[in-house]
Design a protein around this motif. Structure first.
Motif: not given
Length: 71
Positions: A53-60, A50
């Motif tokens: 995925i959060a990093y990838q979704t926010t572009g971090e 998770s």
């Protein structure tokens, strides 16, 4: 399940649970826990997936995994 190479630290706590943390992610001292070791591992894998995925979704930018050399 993702093929993740990040460190997952599992440590027994005073409140009688296993804490799970990811030292390669800033601000993620203790991310999840489990009542027993296997539950902590399973919850840790889910939390790590998770988190990525959060990093990838926010572009971090994801940190690079740390690798240790075996003796």
């Amino acid at each position: 399940m993702m093929n993740l190479k990040y460190q997952m630290i599992i440590q027994w706590s005073e409140d009688k649970s296993f804490l799970v943390g990811f030292p390669e992610f800033p601000g993620q001292t203790w991310r999840t826990h489990g009542d027993n070791y296997q539950e902590a591992v399973n919850n840790g894998i889910e939390a790590l997936e998770s988190l990525v995925i959060a990093y990838q979704t926010t572009g971090e930018t994801l940190t690079k995994p740390t690798f240790n050399q075996a003796a």
